[in-house]
Design an enzyme around this catalytic site. Structure first.
Site, PDB file in Angstrom:
ATOM      1  N   SER A  58       0.809  -1.221   0.000  1.00 35.25           N
ATOM      2  CA  SER A  58       0.000   0.000   0.000  1.00 35.25           C
ATOM      3  C   SER A  58       0.845   1.275   0.000  1.00 35.25           C
ATOM      4  O   SER A  58       0.452   2.277  -0.605  1.00 35.25           O
ATOM      5  CB  SER A  58      -0.981   0.003   1.165  1.00 35.25           C
ATOM      6  OG  SER A  58      -0.329  -0.237   2.380  1.00 35.25           O
ATOM      7  N   CYS A  85      -7.122  -6.068   0.074  1.00 37.18           N
ATOM      8  CA  CYS A  85      -5.864  -6.079   0.826  1.00 37.18           C
ATOM      9  C   CYS A  85      -5.210  -4.690   0.836  1.00 37.18           C
ATOM     10  O   CYS A  85      -5.731  -3.791   1.479  1.00 37.18           O
ATOM     11  CB  CYS A  85      -4.960  -7.180   0.299  1.00 37.18           C
ATOM     12  SG  CYS A  85      -3.825  -7.741   1.570  1.00 37.18           S
ATOM     13  N   ARG A 112      -2.812  -1.740   9.170  1.00 34.47           N
ATOM     14  CA  ARG A 112      -2.171  -2.268   7.950  1.00 34.47           C
ATOM     15  C   ARG A 112      -1.709  -3.713   8.017  1.00 34.47           C
ATOM     16  O   ARG A 112      -1.870  -4.475   7.091  1.00 34.47           O
ATOM     17  CB  ARG A 112      -0.918  -1.445   7.640  1.00 34.47           C
ATOM     18  CG  ARG A 112      -1.093  -0.387   6.654  1.00 34.47           C
ATOM     19  CD  ARG A 112       0.266   0.126   6.245  1.00 34.47           C
ATOM     20  NE  ARG A 112       0.919  -0.788   5.316  1.00 34.47           N
ATOM     21  CZ  ARG A 112       2.222  -0.848   5.118  1.00 34.47           C
ATOM     22  NH1 ARG A 112       3.024  -0.054   5.790  1.00 34.47           N
ATOM     23  NH2 ARG A 112       2.731  -1.671   4.251  1.00 34.47           N
ATOM     24  N   ARG A 142      -0.344 -11.036   4.622  1.00 38.87           N
ATOM     25  CA  ARG A 142       0.023  -9.796   5.331  1.00 38.87           C
ATOM     26  C   ARG A 142      -1.186  -8.841   5.375  1.00 38.87           C
ATOM     27  O   ARG A 142      -1.099  -7.679   5.014  1.00 38.87           O
ATOM     28  CB  ARG A 142       1.230  -9.111   4.681  1.00 38.87           C
ATOM     29  CG  ARG A 142       2.517  -9.908   4.785  1.00 38.87           C
ATOM     30  CD  ARG A 142       3.714  -9.146   4.241  1.00 38.87           C
ATOM     31  NE  ARG A 142       3.550  -8.792   2.855  1.00 38.87           N
ATOM     32  CZ  ARG A 142       3.335  -7.562   2.391  1.00 38.87           C
ATOM     33  NH1 ARG A 142       3.263  -6.539   3.219  1.00 38.87           N
ATOM     34  NH2 ARG A 142       3.197  -7.344   1.103  1.00 38.87           N
ATOM     35  N   HIS A 177      -7.713 -12.025  -0.462  1.00 41.53           N
ATOM     36  CA  HIS A 177      -7.463 -11.993  -1.912  1.00 41.53           C
ATOM     37  C   HIS A 177      -8.492 -12.832  -2.671  1.00 41.53           C
ATOM     38  O   HIS A 177      -8.216 -13.990  -2.994  1.00 41.53           O
ATOM     39  CB  HIS A 177      -6.049 -12.513  -2.199  1.00 41.53           C
ATOM     40  CG  HIS A 177      -4.987 -11.559  -1.797  1.00 41.53           C
ATOM     41  ND1 HIS A 177      -4.401 -10.679  -2.678  1.00 41.53           N
ATOM     42  CD2 HIS A 177      -4.433 -11.310  -0.595  1.00 41.53           C
ATOM     43  CE1 HIS A 177      -3.520  -9.929  -2.039  1.00 41.53           C
ATOM     44  NE2 HIS A 177      -3.523 -10.293  -0.768  1.00 41.53           N
ATOM     45  N   GLU A 179      -9.246 -12.709  -5.665  1.00 41.37           N
ATOM     46  CA  GLU A 179      -8.839 -12.928  -7.064  1.00 41.37           C
ATOM     47  C   GLU A 179      -8.023 -14.204  -7.219  1.00 41.37           C
ATOM     48  O   GLU A 179      -7.746 -14.632  -8.330  1.00 41.37           O
ATOM     49  CB  GLU A 179      -8.051 -11.708  -7.582  1.00 41.37           C
ATOM     50  CG  GLU A 179      -6.629 -11.557  -7.071  1.00 41.37           C
ATOM     51  CD  GLU A 179      -6.527 -10.998  -5.652  1.00 41.37           C
ATOM     52  OE1 GLU A 179      -7.556 -10.913  -4.947  1.00 41.37           O
ATOM     53  OE2 GLU A 179      -5.394 -10.662  -5.239  1.00 41.37           O
TER      54      GLU A 179
HETATM   55  N1  GLN Z   1      -0.368  -5.159   4.461  1.00 40.90           N
HETATM   56  C1  GLN Z   1       0.043  -4.859   3.129  1.00 40.90           C
HETATM   57  C2  GLN Z   1       0.140  -3.360   2.920  1.00 40.90           C
HETATM   58  O1  GLN Z   1      -0.356  -2.593   3.703  1.00 40.90           O
HETATM   59  C3  GLN Z   1      -0.941  -5.408   2.113  1.00 40.90           C
HETATM   60  C4  GLN Z   1      -0.637  -6.822   1.799  1.00 40.90           C
HETATM   61  C5  GLN Z   1      -1.308  -7.322   0.554  1.00 40.90           C
HETATM   62  O2  GLN Z   1      -1.909  -6.569  -0.223  1.00 40.90           O
HETATM   63  N2  GLN Z   1      -1.180  -8.595   0.320  1.00 40.90           N
HETATM   64  O3  GLN Z   1       0.688  -2.939   1.963  1.00 40.90           O
END
Ligand code: GLN
Length: 196
Positions: A58, A85, A112, A142, A177, A179
């Site tokens: 992100s 995500c 996050r 994550r 996710h 997708e």
């Molecule tokens: N936690 C991650 C971030 O904030 C996102 C992880 C992901 O998109 N798989 O960038």
């Protein structure tokens, strides 16, 4: 083309979302009359009915949105946003990282990396409010969670760590996710919500 879906293609899981949307559009009977396009620059958004913000990093995506002059356009975009995500982090109102300029499209606060290192990636069968056909096999990588959702936000699913699926107006945001894995029910739900 009757239906045009954009996928923000600055970094992250771009091709997976393109494939999933193409399949979802086909399953909804729009196979021959729709297209899924990549969005990198302002002109790419022209004519799009909806936009996906994919997972990835992100902080990186936020920086590239700024660099490519897409912030105001996405903020004022008339269609729905399907945010997964890292995308969920970007559409929030508040996030615990000052490097990210949030888009403020869904009234929520996001943590996050809520699952920490111990449990960075996992899969689980997740019940999702109003989703026919049983739980959704959700892949978390994550993943962020929503720690606070405003009154206009509908909570679709939660785990012990926090809320992992929400919708507000035309938008949907997911910690996981959808997708990956071939189940397009959530993509289809988003398209239907946007009148497609
Ligand atoms: N936690 C991650 C971030 O904030 C996102 C992880 C992901 O998109 N798989 O960038």
């Amino acid at each position: 083309m009757d239906v045009k879906i954009g996928v923000l293609a600055l970094q992250g899981n771009v091709s997976e979302h393109i494939d999933a949307f193409a399949l979802a559009l086909d399953r909804l009977g729009h196979g021959g009359s729709s297209e899924v396009v990549t969005v990198r620059h302002p002109e790419d958004l022209e004519g799009c009915h909806a936009l996906a913000l994919p997972g990835g990093e992100s902080t990186t995506i936020s920086r590239l949105i700024g660099k490519n002059n897409l912030y105001e356009l996405i903020r004022n975009f008339s269609g729905g946003i399907f945010a997964t995500c890292a995308g969920m982090v970007l559409v929030a109102t508040y996030v615990d990282d000052s490097r990210i300029s949030t888009l403020n499209l869904i009234d929520m606060t996001v943590d996050r990396n809520a699952f920490g290192r111990q449990r960075e990636s996992f899969e689980t069968d997740l019940p999702v409010e109003g989703l026919d056909g049983g739980p959704f096999h959700a892949i978390f990588i994550r993943a962020p969670v929503v720690t606070h959702a405003g009154p206009g936000v509908t909570i679709l699913s939660r785990l012990d760590q926090g809320i992992v699926a929400v919708e507000q107006g035309k938008h949907i945001a997911l910690s996981f996710h959808p997708e990956l894995g071939g189940d397009t029910r959530l993509h289809e739900r988003f398209l239907k919500k946007n009148g497609i």
